[in-house]
Design a protein around this motif. Structure first.
Motif, PDB file in Angstrom:
ATOM      1  N   GLY A 154       0.968  -1.221  -0.573  1.00  0.00           N
ATOM      2  CA  GLY A 154      -0.102  -0.937  -0.133  1.00  0.00           C
ATOM      3  C   GLY A 154       0.970   1.861   0.554  1.00  0.00           C
ATOM      4  O   GLY A 154       0.065   2.805  -0.005  1.00  0.00           O
ATOM      5  N   THR A 155       1.835   1.250  -0.018  1.00  0.00           N
ATOM      6  CA  THR A 155       3.002   1.857   0.312  1.00  0.00           C
ATOM      7  C   THR A 155       3.358   2.853  -1.187  1.00  0.00           C
ATOM      8  O   THR A 155       3.837   1.769  -1.808  1.00  0.00           O
ATOM      9  CB  THR A 155       4.146   2.447   1.032  1.00  0.00           C
ATOM     10  N   GLU A 156       4.224   4.070  -1.437  1.00  0.00           N
ATOM     11  CA  GLU A 156       4.389   4.183  -2.965  1.00  0.00           C
ATOM     12  C   GLU A 156       6.141   3.515  -2.576  1.00  0.00           C
ATOM     13  O   GLU A 156       6.229   2.783  -4.206  1.00  0.00           O
ATOM     14  CB  GLU A 156       4.975   5.778  -2.471  1.00  0.00           C
ATOM     15  N   SER A 157       6.158   2.824  -2.098  1.00  0.00           N
ATOM     16  CA  SER A 157       7.819   2.194  -1.711  1.00  0.00           C
ATOM     17  C   SER A 157       7.299   0.958  -2.763  1.00  0.00           C
ATOM     18  O   SER A 157       7.916   0.548  -3.592  1.00  0.00           O
ATOM     19  CB  SER A 157       8.247   1.870  -0.671  1.00  0.00           C
ATOM     20  N   HIS A 158       6.358   0.438  -2.250  1.00  0.00           N
ATOM     21  CA  HIS A 158       6.026  -1.239  -2.354  1.00  0.00           C
ATOM     22  C   HIS A 158       5.564  -0.821  -4.145  1.00  0.00           C
ATOM     23  O   HIS A 158       5.757  -1.433  -5.032  1.00  0.00           O
ATOM     24  CB  HIS A 158       4.538  -0.982  -1.720  1.00  0.00           C
ATOM     25  N   GLU A 159       4.883   0.287  -4.621  1.00  0.00           N
ATOM     26  CA  GLU A 159       4.792  -0.189  -6.404  1.00  0.00           C
ATOM     27  C   GLU A 159       5.868   0.151  -7.171  1.00  0.00           C
ATOM     28  O   GLU A 159       5.997   0.210  -7.887  1.00  0.00           O
ATOM     29  CB  GLU A 159       3.737   1.812  -6.229  1.00  0.00           C
ATOM     30  N   ARG A 160       7.257   1.470  -6.393  1.00  0.00           N
ATOM     31  CA  ARG A 160       7.988   1.466  -6.923  1.00  0.00           C
ATOM     32  C   ARG A 160       8.878  -0.296  -7.057  1.00  0.00           C
ATOM     33  O   ARG A 160       9.654  -0.204  -8.395  1.00  0.00           O
ATOM     34  CB  ARG A 160       8.707   2.424  -6.134  1.00  0.00           C
ATOM     35  N   LEU A 161       9.165  -0.879  -5.750  1.00  0.00           N
ATOM     36  CA  LEU A 161       9.529  -2.161  -5.670  1.00  0.00           C
ATOM     37  C   LEU A 161       9.175  -2.773  -7.056  1.00  0.00           C
ATOM     38  O   LEU A 161      10.231  -3.596  -7.688  1.00  0.00           O
ATOM     39  CB  LEU A 161      10.116  -2.549  -4.650  1.00  0.00           C
TER      40      LEU A 161
END
Length: 284
Positions: free
Chosen positions: A259-266
Motif C-alpha cells: 500500500g505504500t509508494e515504495s511498494h509500488e516502486r519496488l
C-alpha cells in the motif's frame, strides 16, 4: 586434471536441476531434463563456449574462482564442491564458518524471494550471492573482483558506493558498518581477516578512524533503509537479517510495506528488472 570425469560431473549436475531450482522461469517445454548449457554459463558468469568446452572434455583448466562460481551455479553441496576441486587438481577451500560456499538450501530460499531484494552476506560484509531483484536494486556485486565485494570497504573507500543512499543517511550507515565490524573483530581475535580490514580502513578513511575510536558495538539488526534508485526513485524498505546454520552467513531481505509508494516502486523494479536500469555501483 581429469577432463573426462569433470565433464561427466558437470553434465550430471546440470541435468538434475530444473529452472525453478535456480530462480529461472520454466519457459517452453524442454526436450531433455535439466538446465541448458547457456543457463549454467550465465549463472556462473562465464561464456557459453567456455562452459561447453568443459562439458566436452576439451576446456582449459578452470581457476579457483571459476570453480567456486560453477559450484554455486550447480547448487553443489560442500562434498560435491570439494569433489569438483579435486577433479581439477585443486585443494578445496577450507571447511569452516568463514567459507564463501553458500549452502544449496539457502540459495534456493534466495531464488524463491522473487519479489524482495535479498542477498547472502558474511559477517564482515562480503556479498556471496544475490537474487535478481537485489541486482536490479543495488547492482550485480559478483561481477566485481572479490576484494570489491565487501560492503563496508566500499562504503568508506569508494565515494560512488554511497550513491544509492540519501546523503542525510550516510552518518547512520557509517556508524552501523563500524559498530558491526568492531563486534565481529572482537569475536574473532585470532582471525587475521577482520584485523586486516580494520587496519586498512583506519589507514585509508579518516571517517572510519574517527568512528572506530568511539568504540560503538552492534551487530547487523533488522531496521529500515532508504535507497535512491536512479530510475524508480526513493524506496523505503524494511530490512530483515536472518542467520544461516552458522552465524557468519546472513540472509538480508528488503521488503516494502503493501500500500505504500515504495511498494509500488519496488514492484515496478521487479517488472522491469535489469533490462536497462542496472546501477553502475553496488552497495548494501
Amino acid at each position: 586434471m581429469n577432463r573426462a570425469e569433470l565433464a561427466d560431473f558437470l553434465r550430471r549436475g546440470r541435468a538434475r536441476l530444473e529452472p525453478s531450482d535456480v530462480g529461472l522461469a520454466p519457459g517452453a517445454r524442454r526436450r531433455t531434463p535439466g538446465l541448458r548449457r547457456e543457463e549454467v554459463a550465465a549463472l556462473a558468469g562465464m561464456s557459453v563456449d567456455y562452459y561447453t568446452r568443459l562439458e566436452q572434455s576439451r576446456g582449459p583448466r578452470p581457476s579457483r574462482q571459476m570453480l567456486t562460481a560453477l559450484a554455486r551455479a550447480l547448487r553443489l553441496t560442500e562434498d560435491e564442491r570439494d569433489h569438483l576441486f579435486h577433479l581439477v587438481g585443486e585443494e578445496p577451500p577450507r571447511r569452516d564458518a568463514a567459507s564463501a560456499h553458500v549452502r544449496p538450501g539457502l540459495l534456493l530460499v534466495l531464488d524463491r524471494l522473487y519479489d524482495s531484494p535479498a542477498q547472502v552476506v558474511t559477517d564482515l560484509g562480503a556479498v556471496l550471492a544475490q537474487n535478481a531483484l537485489a541486482k536490479a536494486l543495488v547492482g550485480d556485486v559478483l561481477t566485481r573482483p572479490p576484494r570489491e565485494r565487501n560492503l563496508t570497504r566500499r562504503f568508506f573507500l569508494d565515494p560512488a558506493a554511497r550513491a544509492l543512499f540519501p546523503p542525510e543517511d550516510y552518518p547512520a550507515h557509517a556508524r552501523d558498518h563500524v559498530a558491526n565490524l568492531r563486534a565481529v573483530a572482537a569475536a574473532r581475535p585470532d582471525d587475521p581477516e577482520p584485523a586486516a580490514l580494520v587496519a586498512e580502513l583506519r589507514a585509508e578513511s579518516e571517517e572510519f578512524a574517527r568512528l572506530w575510536e568511539e568504540h560503538e558495538v552492534s551487530l547487523r539488526r533488522p531496521g529500515t533503509k532508504r535507497f535512491l534508485h536512479p530510475v524508480v526513485g526513493l524506496l523505503e524498505l524494511d530490512c530483515e537479517v536472518l542467520l544461516s546454520h552458522h552465524s557468519r552467513h546472513h540472509l538480508i531481505i528488503h521488503t516494502a510495506r503493501p500500500g505504500t509508494e515504495s511498494h509500488e516502486r519496488l514492484e515496478l523494479l521487479r517488472v522491469v528488472g535489469t533490462q536497462d536500469m542496472t546501477p553502475t555501483e553496488a552497495v548494501g
